[in-house]
Write a protein that holds these residues in place. Structure first.
Motif, PDB file in Angstrom:
ATOM      1  N   LEU A 160       0.397  -0.944   0.027  1.00 40.47           N
ATOM      2  CA  LEU A 160       0.023   0.042  -0.095  1.00 40.47           C
ATOM      3  C   LEU A 160       1.005   1.310  -0.583  1.00 40.47           C
ATOM      4  CD1 LEU A 160      -3.136   0.458   0.087  1.00 40.47           C
ATOM      5  CD2 LEU A 160      -3.017   0.733   2.411  1.00 40.47           C
ATOM      6  N   ARG A 161       2.048   1.210   0.535  1.00 40.24           N
ATOM      7  CA  ARG A 161       2.640   2.626   0.760  1.00 40.24           C
ATOM      8  C   ARG A 161       3.700   2.397  -0.611  1.00 40.24           C
ATOM      9  NH1 ARG A 161       4.258   3.734   5.923  1.00 40.24           N
ATOM     10  NH2 ARG A 161       3.734   1.920   7.411  1.00 40.24           N
ATOM     11  N   ARG A 162       3.536   1.229  -1.606  1.00 38.75           N
ATOM     12  CA  ARG A 162       4.361   2.018  -2.481  1.00 38.75           C
ATOM     13  C   ARG A 162       3.353   2.207  -3.769  1.00 38.75           C
ATOM     14  NH1 ARG A 162       6.596  -2.670  -3.460  1.00 38.75           N
ATOM     15  NH2 ARG A 162       7.031  -2.566  -5.831  1.00 38.75           N
ATOM     16  N   GLY A 163       2.499   2.157  -3.664  1.00 39.54           N
ATOM     17  CA  GLY A 163       1.428   1.699  -4.809  1.00 39.54           C
ATOM     18  C   GLY A 163       1.232   0.877  -5.659  1.00 39.54           C
ATOM     19  N   LYS A 164       1.562  -0.103  -4.790  1.00 40.83           N
ATOM     20  CA  LYS A 164       1.064  -1.666  -5.913  1.00 40.83           C
ATOM     21  C   LYS A 164       0.071  -1.635  -6.290  1.00 40.83           C
ATOM     22  CE  LYS A 164       3.389  -6.055  -5.640  1.00 40.83           C
ATOM     23  NZ  LYS A 164       4.533  -6.018  -6.689  1.00 40.83           N
ATOM     24  N   LYS A 165      -0.692  -2.129  -7.321  1.00 41.43           N
ATOM     25  CA  LYS A 165      -2.163  -2.565  -7.479  1.00 41.43           C
ATOM     26  C   LYS A 165      -2.331  -3.909  -7.058  1.00 41.43           C
ATOM     27  CE  LYS A 165      -1.459   1.528  -9.124  1.00 41.43           C
ATOM     28  NZ  LYS A 165      -0.752   2.001  -8.642  1.00 41.43           N
ATOM     29  N   THR A 166      -2.541  -3.965  -5.845  1.00 47.34           N
ATOM     30  CA  THR A 166      -3.640  -5.244  -5.635  1.00 47.34           C
ATOM     31  C   THR A 166      -4.566  -5.324  -5.089  1.00 47.34           C
ATOM     32  OG1 THR A 166      -3.432  -4.485  -3.146  1.00 47.34           O
ATOM     33  CG2 THR A 166      -1.254  -5.264  -3.856  1.00 47.34           C
ATOM     34  N   LEU A 167      -5.560  -6.676  -5.771  1.00 47.57           N
ATOM     35  CA  LEU A 167      -6.746  -6.684  -6.184  1.00 47.57           C
ATOM     36  C   LEU A 167      -7.665  -6.312  -4.765  1.00 47.57           C
ATOM     37  CD1 LEU A 167      -8.951  -7.388  -7.552  1.00 47.57           C
ATOM     38  CD2 LEU A 167      -8.849  -9.363  -7.287  1.00 47.57           C
ATOM     39  N   PRO A 168      -7.284  -6.058  -3.420  1.00 46.99           N
ATOM     40  CA  PRO A 168      -8.909  -5.865  -2.636  1.00 46.99           C
ATOM     41  C   PRO A 168      -8.807  -3.852  -3.223  1.00 46.99           C
ATOM     42  CG  PRO A 168      -6.580  -6.792  -1.724  1.00 46.99           C
ATOM     43  CD  PRO A 168      -6.352  -7.186  -2.490  1.00 46.99           C
ATOM     44  N   VAL A 169      -7.360  -3.481  -3.170  1.00 42.52           N
ATOM     45  CA  VAL A 169      -8.019  -1.945  -3.112  1.00 42.52           C
ATOM     46  C   VAL A 169      -8.535  -1.739  -4.546  1.00 42.52           C
ATOM     47  CG1 VAL A 169      -6.255   0.203  -2.926  1.00 42.52           C
ATOM     48  CG2 VAL A 169      -5.454  -1.505  -1.631  1.00 42.52           C
ATOM     49  N   LEU A 170      -8.088  -2.398  -5.861  1.00 41.30           N
ATOM     50  CA  LEU A 170      -8.376  -2.116  -7.115  1.00 41.30           C
ATOM     51  C   LEU A 170      -9.530  -2.460  -6.877  1.00 41.30           C
ATOM     52  CD1 LEU A 170      -5.926  -3.891  -9.549  1.00 41.30           C
ATOM     53  CD2 LEU A 170      -6.509  -1.251  -8.529  1.00 41.30           C
ATOM     54  N   ALA A 171     -10.499  -3.133  -5.994  1.00 37.94           N
ATOM     55  CA  ALA A 171     -12.021  -3.857  -5.920  1.00 37.94           C
ATOM     56  C   ALA A 171     -12.757  -3.331  -5.049  1.00 37.94           C
ATOM     57  CB  ALA A 171     -12.474  -5.336  -5.443  1.00 37.94           C
ATOM     58  N   ALA A 172     -11.978  -2.271  -4.608  1.00 37.80           N
ATOM     59  CA  ALA A 172     -12.705  -1.299  -3.354  1.00 37.80           C
ATOM     60  C   ALA A 172     -13.194   0.068  -4.309  1.00 37.80           C
ATOM     61  CB  ALA A 172     -11.934  -0.991  -1.809  1.00 37.80           C
ATOM     62  N   LEU A 173     -12.203   0.102  -5.089  1.00 35.59           N
ATOM     63  CA  LEU A 173     -12.476   1.207  -6.019  1.00 35.59           C
ATOM     64  C   LEU A 173     -13.096   1.124  -7.022  1.00 35.59           C
ATOM     65  CD1 LEU A 173      -8.755   2.699  -6.153  1.00 35.59           C
ATOM     66  CD2 LEU A 173     -10.846   3.580  -4.654  1.00 35.59           C
ATOM     67  N   ALA A 174     -12.949   0.379  -7.146  1.00 35.39           N
ATOM     68  CA  ALA A 174     -13.590  -0.137  -9.135  1.00 35.39           C
ATOM     69  C   ALA A 174     -15.513   0.706  -8.853  1.00 35.39           C
ATOM     70  CB  ALA A 174     -14.042  -1.837  -9.306  1.00 35.39           C
ATOM     71  N   PRO A 175     -15.514   1.189  -9.969  1.00 30.86           N
ATOM     72  CA  PRO A 175     -17.034   1.620  -9.849  1.00 30.86           C
ATOM     73  C   PRO A 175     -17.299   1.254 -11.166  1.00 30.86           C
ATOM     74  CG  PRO A 175     -15.120   2.776 -12.310  1.00 30.86           C
ATOM     75  CD  PRO A 175     -14.995   1.423 -11.057  1.00 30.86           C
ATOM     76  N   SER A 176     -17.359   0.035 -11.540  1.00 31.62           N
ATOM     77  CA  SER A 176     -18.065  -1.336 -11.650  1.00 31.62           C
ATOM     78  C   SER A 176     -18.945  -2.426 -10.874  1.00 31.62           C
ATOM     79  CB  SER A 176     -18.308  -1.836 -12.427  1.00 31.62           C
ATOM     80  OG  SER A 176     -16.830  -2.620 -12.239  1.00 31.62           O
ATOM     81  N   SER A 177     -18.411  -1.932  -9.827  1.00 31.85           N
ATOM     82  CA  SER A 177     -18.690  -3.541  -8.577  1.00 31.85           C
ATOM     83  C   SER A 177     -19.984  -2.558  -8.119  1.00 31.85           C
ATOM     84  CB  SER A 177     -17.699  -3.088  -7.473  1.00 31.85           C
ATOM     85  OG  SER A 177     -18.332  -3.515  -5.872  1.00 31.85           O
ATOM     86  N   PRO A 178     -20.806  -3.930  -7.555  1.00 26.70           N
ATOM     87  CA  PRO A 178     -22.285  -3.351  -7.104  1.00 26.70           C
ATOM     88  C   PRO A 178     -21.866  -2.303  -5.470  1.00 26.70           C
ATOM     89  CG  PRO A 178     -22.424  -5.947  -8.091  1.00 26.70           C
ATOM     90  CD  PRO A 178     -20.672  -5.202  -7.635  1.00 26.70           C
ATOM     91  N   LEU A 179     -20.927  -2.447  -5.017  1.00 28.98           N
ATOM     92  CA  LEU A 179     -20.806  -2.090  -3.461  1.00 28.98           C
ATOM     93  C   LEU A 179     -20.712  -0.594  -3.578  1.00 28.98           C
ATOM     94  CD1 LEU A 179     -18.401  -4.577  -1.821  1.00 28.98           C
ATOM     95  CD2 LEU A 179     -19.895  -4.395  -1.328  1.00 28.98           C
ATOM     96  N   ALA A 180     -20.285  -0.028  -4.826  1.00 29.17           N
ATOM     97  CA  ALA A 180     -20.130   0.895  -4.841  1.00 29.17           C
ATOM     98  C   ALA A 180     -21.390   1.574  -4.706  1.00 29.17           C
ATOM     99  CB  ALA A 180     -19.065   2.020  -6.551  1.00 29.17           C
ATOM    100  N   GLU A 181     -22.030   1.285  -4.986  1.00 27.74           N
ATOM    101  CA  GLU A 181     -23.381   1.427  -5.611  1.00 27.74           C
ATOM    102  C   GLU A 181     -23.857   2.383  -3.823  1.00 27.74           C
ATOM    103  OE1 GLU A 181     -24.966   3.260  -7.244  1.00 27.74           O
ATOM    104  OE2 GLU A 181     -23.194   2.160  -8.763  1.00 27.74           O
ATOM    105  N   ALA A 182     -23.769   1.159  -2.715  1.00 22.02           N
ATOM    106  CA  ALA A 182     -24.337   0.698  -1.726  1.00 22.02           C
ATOM    107  C   ALA A 182     -23.552   2.327  -1.198  1.00 22.02           C
ATOM    108  CB  ALA A 182     -24.043  -0.019  -0.478  1.00 22.02           C
TER     109      ALA A 182
END
Length: 349
Positions: free
Chosen positions: A250-272
């Motif tokens: 996280l410090r280095r800006g490495k693109k890991t899936l938990p962070v990508l999934a949290a930010l993904a605008p297409s995720s159904p979670l993004a609507e909550a």
């Protein structure tokens, strides 16, 4: 196939211990061909000794890849020893990749000890990694089918590592952001290729080369699941268990899936509303050039609030399910192999 509540505990159990007993003498014999200095560094990398050459009671890795190779050979009716050249080769390539990864990532710790470059210097560590790679290739000179898959894995590993590094220079959101699909392709190469080579080499050396291609696919799917779980452990794992500090990615800006999934605008979670609010705050934090300790901890918490942890684990189980469907179809009696693979996702709990 539901894998959500199966096979917890240490990966492999008795199967790993049984295969380790066969692997280690062959691995030590291979390493003995190196220059004494290179052999000393290899022993440190493989967990046999400390940086001063003193013996370690325990400290090696899980030997997941060689165990998969030997279990695959057994599953097609051969003794596990038949897969030893492939098992040694994939373990040496794995060790080579870790030596180089730690240099690239500036990670100072590996398996509760100093990383090789930290103990010996960057130049010697690079040379030791190259020596391990050369030894790996030498193991399969008389096994063309297994060698073909190892070569393919090496190409994919380097490509995947290159993609992983390139992702760090891309934004978290907006134009040029890293997509979940791109992440999956990277993980299939960086982590899945060598798992695929282990499985393909195992069945090929066991006398069933016709199964090598589907088992290669199985390993790549398993590798995506394995990489996702590593991402989860990198954010929320126990350093006493993993041997590495948390939050470095996280410090280095490495693109890991938990962070990508949290930010993904297409995720159904993004609507909550709560998830969306957490994602927006997370995006703002990650836009900073550098995060202090409190901000890193806050960012890790926001990933959970935005649903990234749950979504990542769901994706890991999805790829694991695909891998297990191939095992069931091609190697229906391989219960130890299935148990080993199933345990890999549950280690994130």
């Amino acid at each position: 196939m539901d894998v959500s509540h199966q096979a917890a505990g240490s990966p492999g159990g008795d199967a790993t211990a049984r295969c380790r007993r066969l692997l280690e003498p062959a691995l030590r014999e291979a390493v003995s061909a190196l220059h004494p200095w290179g052999a000393k560094m290899a022993a440190h990398t493989l967990g046999w000794s400390d940086a001063d050459g003193g013996p370690l009671v325990a400290g090696g890795g899980k030997h997941l890849r060689p165990t998969i190779a030997m279990l695959c050979a057994e599953a097609v009716g051969a003794p596990p020893e038949a897969a030893l050249p492939g098992a040694v080769a994939v373990e040496l390539v794995h060790a080579f990749s870790l030596v180089h990864d730690d240099i690239i990532d500036h990670d100072e710790r590996r398996r509760h000890r100093e990383a090789l470059w930290k103990a010996y210097g960057v130049g010697p560590a690079l040379l030791a990694g190259d020596s391990l790679l050369a030894l790996a290739v030498d193991q399969l000179t008389d096994a063309p089918v297994a060698m073909r898959y190892l070569s393919r894995a090496l190409i994919e590993l380097v490509r995947g590592q290159t993609e992983d590094m390139a992702f760090e220079n891309r934004p978290w959101t907006g134009p040029g952001e890293v997509t979940v699909q791109e992440y999956t392709q990277m993980a299939a190469g960086k982590t899945g290729g060598l798992l695929g080579a282990a499985a393909a080499a195992g069945v090929a050396l066991g006398g069933a080369p016709g199964l090598a291609e589907p088992l290669w696919t199985m390993g790549r799917e398993l590798g995506v699941a394995f990489q996702i779980v590593d991402d989860l452990l990198g954010l929320w794992g126990d350093p006493a268990v993993t041997g590495k500090p948390i939050h470095n990615d996280l410090r280095r800006g490495k693109k890991t899936l938990p962070v990508l999934a949290a930010l993904a605008p297409s995720s159904p979670l993004a609507e909550a509303r709560p998830a969306g609010r957490a994602a927006r705050e997370l995006s703002g934090l990650l836009a900073s050039d550098a995060l202090d300790d409190d901000e890193v901890r806050r960012a890790a918490g926001l990933v959970i609030e935005a649903g990234g942890r749950t979504a990542a684990l769901d994706q890991a189980r999805l790829h694991l399910t695909t891998a297990m469907e191939i095992v069931v179809e091609c190697l229906p009696e391989a219960t130890e192999l299935r148990d080993l693979c199933l345990s890999l996702v549950e280690r994130s709990h």
